[in-house]
Design a protein around this motif. Structure first.
Motif, PDB file in Angstrom:
ATOM      1  N   LYS A 257       0.820  -1.209   0.000  1.00  0.00           N
ATOM      2  CA  LYS A 257       0.000   0.000   0.000  1.00  0.00           C
ATOM      3  C   LYS A 257       0.855   1.260   0.000  1.00  0.00           C
ATOM      4  CE  LYS A 257      -2.232  -1.375   3.690  1.00  0.00           C
ATOM      5  NZ  LYS A 257      -1.778  -2.769   3.764  1.00  0.00           N
ATOM      6  N   THR A 258       2.041   1.158   0.627  1.00  0.00           N
ATOM      7  CA  THR A 258       2.851   2.365   0.789  1.00  0.00           C
ATOM      8  C   THR A 258       3.250   2.965  -0.558  1.00  0.00           C
ATOM      9  OG1 THR A 258       3.772   1.131   2.629  1.00  0.00           O
ATOM     10  CG2 THR A 258       4.704   3.284   2.201  1.00  0.00           C
ATOM     11  N   ILE A 259       3.624   2.118  -1.468  1.00  0.00           N
ATOM     12  CA  ILE A 259       4.071   2.635  -2.759  1.00  0.00           C
ATOM     13  C   ILE A 259       2.885   3.259  -3.509  1.00  0.00           C
ATOM     14  CG2 ILE A 259       3.822   0.547  -4.185  1.00  0.00           C
ATOM     15  CD1 ILE A 259       6.911   2.760  -4.113  1.00  0.00           C
TER      16      ILE A 259
ATOM     17  N   GLN B 138       9.352   4.574   9.709  1.00  0.00           N
ATOM     18  CA  GLN B 138       9.642   3.645   8.635  1.00  0.00           C
ATOM     19  C   GLN B 138       9.119   4.154   7.291  1.00  0.00           C
ATOM     20  OE1 GLN B 138       8.704  -0.540   8.848  1.00  0.00           O
ATOM     21  NE2 GLN B 138       9.892  -0.617   6.970  1.00  0.00           N
ATOM     22  N   HIS B 139       7.927   4.712   7.293  1.00  0.00           N
ATOM     23  CA  HIS B 139       7.405   5.306   6.060  1.00  0.00           C
ATOM     24  C   HIS B 139       8.359   6.373   5.556  1.00  0.00           C
ATOM     25  CE1 HIS B 139       3.745   3.207   5.713  1.00  0.00           C
ATOM     26  NE2 HIS B 139       3.048   3.842   6.617  1.00  0.00           N
ATOM     27  N   TYR B 140       8.824   7.168   6.499  1.00  0.00           N
ATOM     28  CA  TYR B 140       9.708   8.267   6.123  1.00  0.00           C
ATOM     29  C   TYR B 140      10.993   7.735   5.507  1.00  0.00           C
ATOM     30  CZ  TYR B 140      12.723  12.330   6.517  1.00  0.00           C
ATOM     31  OH  TYR B 140      13.594  13.354   6.234  1.00  0.00           O
TER      32      TYR B 140
ATOM     33  N   VAL C 218      -4.412   8.532   5.416  1.00  0.00           N
ATOM     34  CA  VAL C 218      -4.369   8.027   6.788  1.00  0.00           C
ATOM     35  C   VAL C 218      -4.074   6.534   6.719  1.00  0.00           C
ATOM     36  CG1 VAL C 218      -5.647   7.796   8.925  1.00  0.00           C
ATOM     37  CG2 VAL C 218      -6.148   9.697   7.402  1.00  0.00           C
ATOM     38  N   ASP C 219      -2.971   6.129   7.347  1.00  0.00           N
ATOM     39  CA  ASP C 219      -2.598   4.713   7.303  1.00  0.00           C
ATOM     40  C   ASP C 219      -3.150   4.006   8.537  1.00  0.00           C
ATOM     41  OD1 ASP C 219      -1.473   2.388   6.428  1.00  0.00           O
ATOM     42  OD2 ASP C 219       0.558   2.867   7.076  1.00  0.00           O
ATOM     43  N   GLU C 220      -3.451   2.725   8.396  1.00  0.00           N
ATOM     44  CA  GLU C 220      -3.889   1.926   9.531  1.00  0.00           C
ATOM     45  C   GLU C 220      -5.069   2.595  10.193  1.00  0.00           C
ATOM     46  OE1 GLU C 220      -2.090  -0.834  10.804  1.00  0.00           O
ATOM     47  OE2 GLU C 220      -0.720  -0.774   9.124  1.00  0.00           O
ATOM     48  N   GLN C 221      -6.038   2.837   9.392  1.00  0.00           N
ATOM     49  CA  GLN C 221      -7.182   3.634   9.767  1.00  0.00           C
ATOM     50  C   GLN C 221      -7.803   3.313  11.130  1.00  0.00           C
ATOM     51  OE1 GLN C 221     -10.548   2.733   9.951  1.00  0.00           O
ATOM     52  NE2 GLN C 221     -10.954   4.828  10.534  1.00  0.00           N
TER      53      GLN C 221
HETATM   54 MG    MG Z   1       1.782  -0.531   5.679  1.00  0.00          MG
END
Ligand code: MG
Ligand code: ADP
Length: 710
Positions: free
Chosen positions: A314-316, A344-346, A408-411
């Motif tokens: 999902k991140t990409i 980690q996203h950063y 918004v991640d991990e809603q």
């Molecule tokens: Mg993820």
């Protein structure tokens, strides 16, 4: 309480009749009304009618006392009272009565309301009793049985006696299912001719639904099983239909009302795709990016949920969407639920962003004040294009030059209110909103929780991933498991060993983890071992984590802090200690930390030999499937919807009769019907839809402002 009375909506009908206070119903009065208010939130006639039985008892059958066995949950008997005795004093007082039916004797016992019972139950009287028999040695007893005088048993109508949800307090005051039956009979009698239909005639015909009036009668007084089932189906359908109708209306309204920024320049995306992206996208990733891009250039505000199992990439997708916003000079934010995940996203996205020459920043609770102030300035000036962060980024001081996209991640970890704050970050036109959920949400729940969002699903994992092999081992097999770990490490793999948080107390949890760490060190004296837990200082944690990521340590001992965040392709074994103490979805998330590289990965669930039936079910589910959606469905069935999402606030609507875990089929039908009707008649103006409109009007009087929630 008065205020609560007014706030409470009458679900049934606008007619004042259904809004009348229960107090005025024959057989209720002020004292019982106060109890019904407090214990069951029953305020009005309408509320009362909606207090549905949760089960029914077959009262056609009478047992003999000599027939009673241990397996019987409830039995109905007929007999004569032989003697009545009072025992004990004050608080320990109890009353017993011996009931005989010619085949044996049963002792009836009361601990509460004795004065009242003593008036009613006298030697020589005949009774029909109903209750749960318990054996004391050779003697059978029955505590607080329901009593009926033979011949008056018509009270509850047919052979199915409704059993209503009650509380201890109500029972102690003799408000029982029998009284409820009486009240229902009274209210239904008075309501004759007043129960209006709420569903269009055509819909009822198409779906073979009985009328609302018939359903309400049958749910309280079912003449037979078949009619009861039809009543249930009708009432469930109605409940789900109106929930869905509201969500879909909301979605249409937003589409209509809220313009969106138009982002139609994909030049950055093309460059990234052709020159930077190190792997080909999966078909599913491409599809969802197309869906999102279509929203972003549509001129309407996007409100989309992106679902995808752990590791589905999902991140990409999020990054590519940010590049779409960048293409039109807009800024984007990505909000993560924890500091580790934000970091980690950063780290991951910085690589891509710098390759694209795109200014990116990280803002979390631990960002120093100085840096933070500078960041605020750069954001206002529009010089930072991509901002990654935690809750810190929804604080009021964080202002943007031009916010175009909020992800918004991990809603599920965010409250609804927090999400809605993102909206206010753009003063002219709302930013597009993309909600990413790594927790696969069962379809039924998604339809109810996010029925107002458009949904994209990544249902494909990147190529070359081997499914993780999951096994269950008892603690007694630890030596074999250790040997397996040695074999894997010999092959160059790395291993996670995760300990649960067991006690409420942090101290004890930490001790548990440290004990585990010690035993791991003793078992593998020649290995380099990392340890990470929530109580460590941030830099110590990062240091340990980095060592593991670089492959300098073989084993990582940790608490669930690694649940989200770490991505180490070479780590191929996940050992979960005391696996019975974790929830299903949490186990699935933990397992998702391995299986990210090309090697075969393993997840070993360690438990003690004594497992509850439910724990065993959880463990078995995990062993049997890797599919997050299947796991989420199982979780929903095992725990129920409220639990899954974390109580009330989660936005699971308050359902009286439908059950999201069981009524998926009815939900789908109801949703389709709602969509079909709104498609044809979005404003519900057609004559045949007036019944719906009337019902919504009566409902919306007190419903909250949903249009701000996404
Ligand atoms: Mg993820
Ligand atoms: P999640 O959906 O759980 O957030 P991530 O976005 O963290 O998953 O992706 C998991 C891993 O898979 C990352 O290392 C990412 O770089 C990698 N990845 C993502 N998409 C692909 C792809 N199409 N092919 C190969 N690897 C991919």
């Amino acid at each position: 309480m008065l205020c609560k009375f007014f706030v409470k909506i009458c679900f049934l009908d606008m007619a004042a009749f259904f809004e009348a206070s229960v107090e005025f119903l024959k057989g209720v009065g002020p004292q019982r009304a106060a109890l019904l208010n407090r214990e069951l939130s029953i305020f009005t006639y309408g509320d009362l009618l909606q207090h549905y039985p949760f089960r029914y008892e077959d009262r056609t059958r009478f047992y003999s006392i000599s027939d009673i066995t241990d397996e019987m949950p409830y039995v109905q008997l007929r007999g004569t009272i032989r003697r009545v005795d009072l025992h004990g004093m004050a608080r320990s007082r109890r009353m017993t009565a011996q009931l005989t039916d010619g085949t044996g004797t049963l002792e009836l016992v009361w601990f509460q309301g004795i004065r009242w019972i003593a008036e009613k139950v006298k030697p020589g009287m005949d009774f029909i009793v109903f209750g749960k028999p318990t054996r004391y040695g050779t003697k059978w007893t029955m505590a607080h049985p329901e009593l009926e005088v033979p011949g008056t048993a018509v009270e509850s109508g047919g052979s199915f006696h409704p059993v209503y949800p009650l509380t201890e307090k109500l029972r102690a005051r003799h408000i029982d299912s029998k009284l409820f039956s009486r009240l229902m009979r009274e209210v239904l009698h008075q309501a004759a001719g007043r129960i209006r239909e709420t569903l269009p005639r055509q819909l009822c015909a198409d779906k073979a639904l009985i009328s609302r009036n018939d359903a309400l009668h049958a749910i309280h007084f079912p003449p037979d099983l078949d009619t009861l089932n039809r009543a249930r189906r009708r009432l469930k359908f109605e409940e789900l239909f109106f929930t869905q109708l509201r969500l879909i209306q909301l979605k249409l309204l937003r589409k209509d009302k809220f313009p969106g920024q138009i982002f139609n320049n994909t030049s950055f995306v093309n460059t990234f795709y052709n020159e930077v992206l190190p792997f080909p996208l999966t078909g599913a990733q491409k599809r969802v990016i197309r869906e999102i891009y279509y929203d972003m250039k549509s001129g309407k505000q996007m409100n989309r949920l992106l679902q995808g199992d752990v590791g589905s990439g999902k991140t990409i997708v999020a990054f590519i969407c940010m590049l779409i916003a960048c293409g039109s000079h807009a800024q984007s934010v990505l909000m993560a639920p924890t500091e580790i995940l934000a970091q980690q996203h950063y780290q991951n996205l910085s690589r891509y962003a710098s390759a694209m020459g795109m200014p990116i920043a990280l803002l979390t609770g631990s960002t120093p004040k100085r840096t933070r102030q500078e960041m605020h300035r750069l954001l206002r000036a529009g010089l930072i294009k991509i901002l990654i962060g935690t809750h810190a980024l929804i604080e009021a001081e964080v202002q943007f030059h031009h916010l175009g996209l909020a992800i918004v991640d991990e809603q599920h970890r965010f409250g609804v209110a927090q999400r809605s704050k993102l909206w206010s970050k753009s003063d002219k036109v709302f930013p597009h909103i993309l909600v990413m959920s790594a927790t696969p949400i069962p379809r039924t729940l998604a339809m109810t929780l996010y029925g107002d969002l458009d949904v994209s699903v990544i249902d494909e994992l990147p190529k070359g991933r081997k499914p993780i092999k999951t096994v269950h081992r008892y603690d007694t097999h630890r030596l074999q498991v250790n040997q397996f770990i040695r074999d894997q490490v010999k092959e160059g793999r790395q291993v996670y060993i995760v300990y649960p948080l067991i006690d409420e107390s942090e101290k004890l949890d930490l001790k548990h983890l440290m004990d585990g760490y010690e035993s791991v060190r003793r078992a593998f004296p020649d290995y380099a071992i990392s340890i990470v837990h929530g109580k460590m200082k941030q830099d110590a944690r990062t240091y340990e984590m980095d060592r593991f990521v670089r492959g300098e340590t073989n084993v990582m001992v940790a608490t669930t802090v690694i649940e989200v965040g770490v991505d180490v392709p070479n780590a191929s074994v996940m050992i979960i200690e005391n696996a019975e103490r974790f929830g299903l979805l949490q186990l699935h998330q933990l397992r998702g930390r391995v299986g990210r590289g090309a090697d075969q990965s393993y997840c070993i669930l360690m438990t003690s030999a004594r497992l509850s039936a439910e724990s065993r079910k959880r463990i078995d589910t995990l062993v049997q499937t890797n599919n997050g959606f299947e796991i989420a469905e199982a979780d929903l069935t095992l725990r129920g919807p409220g639990d899954l999402m974390g109580t009330q606030q989660s936005g699971v609507p308050d359902l009286h009769i439908a059950d999201l875990a069981l009524d998926g089929d009815i939900l789908r039908e109801a949703r389709e019907a709602a969509i079909e009707i709104l498609d044809k008649d979005p404003d519900l103006r057609q004559a045949e839809h007036q019944v719906i409109a009337a019902r919504i009007r009566s409902q919306s009087k007190s419903s909250m402002n949903w249009s701000r929630i996404s």
